[in-house]
Write a protein that holds these residues in place. Structure first.
Motif, PDB file in Angstrom:
ATOM      1  N   THR A  75      10.904 136.451  -3.064  1.00  0.00           N
ATOM      2  CA  THR A  75       9.783 136.456  -3.850  1.00  0.00           C
ATOM      3  C   THR A  75       9.057 134.746  -3.816  1.00  0.00           C
ATOM      4  N   GLN A  76       9.474 134.303  -3.905  1.00  0.00           N
ATOM      5  CA  GLN A  76       8.685 132.517  -3.726  1.00  0.00           C
ATOM      6  C   GLN A  76       7.000 132.516  -3.490  1.00  0.00           C
ATOM      7  N   ASP A  77       7.330 133.236  -2.252  1.00  0.00           N
ATOM      8  CA  ASP A  77       5.285 133.360  -1.070  1.00  0.00           C
ATOM      9  C   ASP A  77       4.454 134.426  -2.213  1.00  0.00           C
ATOM     10  N   ILE A  78       5.629 134.783  -3.464  1.00  0.00           N
ATOM     11  CA  ILE A  78       4.703 136.220  -3.326  1.00  0.00           C
ATOM     12  C   ILE A  78       3.301 135.669  -4.463  1.00  0.00           C
ATOM     13  N   LEU A  98       5.847 125.034 -11.905  1.00  0.00           N
ATOM     14  CA  LEU A  98       6.747 126.559 -11.666  1.00  0.00           C
ATOM     15  C   LEU A  98       6.636 126.625 -10.476  1.00  0.00           C
ATOM     16  N   GLY A  99       5.268 127.113  -9.278  1.00  0.00           N
ATOM     17  CA  GLY A  99       4.720 127.498  -8.163  1.00  0.00           C
ATOM     18  C   GLY A  99       3.507 128.222  -8.653  1.00  0.00           C
ATOM     19  N   ALA A 100       2.633 128.468  -9.966  1.00  0.00           N
ATOM     20  CA  ALA A 100       2.074 129.597  -9.945  1.00  0.00           C
ATOM     21  C   ALA A 100       1.057 129.475  -9.565  1.00  0.00           C
ATOM     22  N   GLU A 101       0.052 129.794  -8.681  1.00  0.00           N
ATOM     23  CA  GLU A 101      -0.804 129.728  -7.692  1.00  0.00           C
ATOM     24  C   GLU A 101      -2.851 129.526  -8.790  1.00  0.00           C
ATOM     25  N   ASP A 102      -2.305 129.953  -9.788  1.00  0.00           N
ATOM     26  CA  ASP A 102      -3.951 129.845 -10.415  1.00  0.00           C
ATOM     27  C   ASP A 102      -3.405 130.809 -12.420  1.00  0.00           C
ATOM     28  N   TYR A 103      -4.585 130.421 -12.710  1.00  0.00           N
ATOM     29  CA  TYR A 103      -3.998 130.623 -14.221  1.00  0.00           C
ATOM     30  C   TYR A 103      -5.762 131.093 -14.477  1.00  0.00           C
ATOM     31  N   ILE A 104      -5.845 132.072 -15.522  1.00  0.00           N
ATOM     32  CA  ILE A 104      -6.930 132.925 -16.371  1.00  0.00           C
ATOM     33  C   ILE A 104      -6.742 132.806 -17.923  1.00  0.00           C
ATOM     34  N   HIS A 144      12.971 120.053   6.823  1.00  0.00           N
ATOM     35  CA  HIS A 144      12.329 121.063   7.808  1.00  0.00           C
ATOM     36  C   HIS A 144      11.583 122.460   7.227  1.00  0.00           C
ATOM     37  N   PRO A 145      10.570 122.568   7.823  1.00  0.00           N
ATOM     38  CA  PRO A 145       9.427 123.488   7.563  1.00  0.00           C
ATOM     39  C   PRO A 145       9.834 124.966   7.512  1.00  0.00           C
ATOM     40  N   GLY A 146      11.115 124.839   8.544  1.00  0.00           N
ATOM     41  CA  GLY A 146      10.699 126.461   8.750  1.00  0.00           C
ATOM     42  C   GLY A 146      11.652 126.716   8.167  1.00  0.00           C
ATOM     43  N   ARG A 147      13.070 125.911   7.777  1.00  0.00           N
ATOM     44  CA  ARG A 147      14.150 126.548   6.428  1.00  0.00           C
ATOM     45  C   ARG A 147      13.762 126.487   5.604  1.00  0.00           C
ATOM     46  N   HIS A 148      12.443 125.725   5.084  1.00  0.00           N
ATOM     47  CA  HIS A 148      12.014 124.946   4.200  1.00  0.00           C
ATOM     48  C   HIS A 148      12.989 124.082   3.179  1.00  0.00           C
ATOM     49  N   GLU A 149      13.734 123.153   3.929  1.00  0.00           N
ATOM     50  CA  GLU A 149      14.726 122.489   3.402  1.00  0.00           C
ATOM     51  C   GLU A 149      14.573 121.597   3.521  1.00  0.00           C
ATOM     52  N   VAL A 150      15.087 120.650   2.234  1.00  0.00           N
ATOM     53  CA  VAL A 150      15.134 119.203   2.448  1.00  0.00           C
ATOM     54  C   VAL A 150      16.384 118.343   1.769  1.00  0.00           C
ATOM     55  N   LEU A 151      16.994 117.468   2.742  1.00  0.00           N
ATOM     56  CA  LEU A 151      18.250 116.848   3.225  1.00  0.00           C
ATOM     57  C   LEU A 151      18.023 115.561   2.944  1.00  0.00           C
ATOM     58  N   VAL A 152      18.327 114.785   1.472  1.00  0.00           N
ATOM     59  CA  VAL A 152      18.916 113.107   1.493  1.00  0.00           C
ATOM     60  C   VAL A 152      20.207 112.933   2.111  1.00  0.00           C
ATOM     61  N   LYS A 153      20.029 111.924   2.616  1.00  0.00           N
ATOM     62  CA  LYS A 153      21.695 111.712   3.085  1.00  0.00           C
ATOM     63  C   LYS A 153      22.654 112.556   3.178  1.00  0.00           C
ATOM     64  N   GLU A 154      21.790 113.958   3.527  1.00  0.00           N
ATOM     65  CA  GLU A 154      22.876 115.217   4.018  1.00  0.00           C
ATOM     66  C   GLU A 154      22.965 115.883   3.418  1.00  0.00           C
ATOM     67  N   ARG A 155      22.306 115.590   2.091  1.00  0.00           N
ATOM     68  CA  ARG A 155      22.624 117.073   0.519  1.00  0.00           C
ATOM     69  C   ARG A 155      21.051 117.503   0.396  1.00  0.00           C
ATOM     70  N   PRO A 156      20.935 118.525   0.072  1.00  0.00           N
ATOM     71  CA  PRO A 156      20.118 119.093   0.163  1.00  0.00           C
ATOM     72  C   PRO A 156      19.467 119.340  -1.427  1.00  0.00           C
ATOM     73  N   VAL A 157      17.953 119.004  -1.539  1.00  0.00           N
ATOM     74  CA  VAL A 157      17.409 119.554  -3.028  1.00  0.00           C
ATOM     75  C   VAL A 157      16.809 120.720  -2.389  1.00  0.00           C
ATOM     76  N   ASP A 158      16.981 120.414  -4.445  1.00  0.00           N
ATOM     77  CA  ASP A 158      16.148 122.132  -4.442  1.00  0.00           C
ATOM     78  C   ASP A 158      15.363 122.189  -5.039  1.00  0.00           C
ATOM     79  N   LEU A 159      13.507 122.644  -4.042  1.00  0.00           N
ATOM     80  CA  LEU A 159      12.025 121.652  -4.045  1.00  0.00           C
ATOM     81  C   LEU A 159      11.964 123.422  -4.899  1.00  0.00           C
ATOM     82  N   THR A 160      10.891 123.567  -5.506  1.00  0.00           N
ATOM     83  CA  THR A 160       9.580 125.122  -5.587  1.00  0.00           C
ATOM     84  C   THR A 160       8.893 124.909  -4.037  1.00  0.00           C
ATOM     85  N   ALA A 161       8.585 125.868  -4.091  1.00  0.00           N
ATOM     86  CA  ALA A 161       7.709 125.820  -2.423  1.00  0.00           C
ATOM     87  C   ALA A 161       6.134 124.323  -2.505  1.00  0.00           C
ATOM     88  N   THR A 162       5.427 124.649  -3.682  1.00  0.00           N
ATOM     89  CA  THR A 162       4.583 123.615  -3.598  1.00  0.00           C
ATOM     90  C   THR A 162       5.060 122.369  -3.743  1.00  0.00           C
TER      91      THR A 162
END
Length: 230
Positions: A75-78, A98-104, A144-162
């Motif tokens: 659901t992260q791309d909705i 948190l990743g919201a695209e807009d507000y009103i 790694h954009p295709g996997r939406h993955e970030v590794l720091v010293k081979e350890r994954p980092v959990d990031l929001t889409a933004t």
């Protein structure tokens, strides 16, 4: 032609009916939920094209629902547009972080609401896809954009889409300095409504999650940010 479906998550029936009426007039399909929990169920069942999310909800509030949606790969791309009666910058910044695209902010004009929804959908449809093969390796970091993955010293980092898009944007051009609005334009599109403060909050979150590697994102006083060159 299949209609674009908008999910309204709003506990006040009068507001929900008003929003639904005006979205129908713009030829959108409309789904409804009266609570955050019901909204999550509807997203799972129906996969809407956009979620209009009230922040003041009973049970799980809108910020918590946004957090859940943006952390789930399914659901992260909705796109999420927040609706709030609270105009304080802190609420807006938190939602954008948190990743919201807009507000009103309520009360809002139905025409303004429809225009914001269309703008978000337009940006979402035209957002460039990151090439899967465009893997960056810099400063003990692998992006790694295709996997939406970030590794720091081979350890994954959990990031929001933004957060991921901001990091990827800066890291692709190490040493280059970008203003806050250049960062916003690159990540969300030129008409994305945002305050300078919200970019700062995203950067703070990135540095915190990256820990020592976060020092590679440098502040250039009076201008903006850059990713440290090799």
């Amino acid at each position: 032609m299949t209609k674009t479906n908008i999910l309204i998550v709003e506990d006040e029936e009068d507001i929900r009916e008003l929003v639904k009426y005006n979205l129908h007039r713009e030829n959108f399909g409309v789904l409804e939920a009266g609570s955050g929990e019901e909204g999550l169920t509807m997203v799972e069942r129906m996969t809407p094209d956009l979620v209009l999310l009230d922040l003041m909800l009973p049970g799980k509030d809108g910020l918590e629902i946004c957090r859940i949606l943006k952390r789930d790969e399914r659901t992260q791309d909705i796109p999420v547009v927040m609706m709030t009666a609270r105009g304080e910058e802190s609420d807006i910044v938190t939602g954008l972080e948190l990743g919201a695209e807009d507000y009103i902010v309520k009360p809002f004009s139905p025409k303004v609401l429809a225009a914001r929804v269309k703008a978000v959908l337009r940006r979402h449809a035209s957002a460039p896809e990151l090439a899967p093969e465009d893997v960056l390796r810099i400063h003990d970091m692998v992006i790694h954009p295709g996997r939406h993955e970030v590794l720091v010293k081979e350890r994954p980092v959990d990031l929001t889409a933004t957060e991921f898009r901001i990091l990827h944007f800066l890291a692709r051009r190490p040493g280059w300095v970008f203003t806050r609005y250049q960062i916003v334009d690159a990540v969300h599109g030129e008409d994305y409504p945002v305050t300078e403060r919200s970019v700062d909050v995203q950067i703070v979150g990135l540095r915190r999650k990256l820990k020592r590697a976060g020092s590679n994102i440098e502040t250039v006083r009076g201008i903006g940010y850059r990713f440290r060159d090799k």
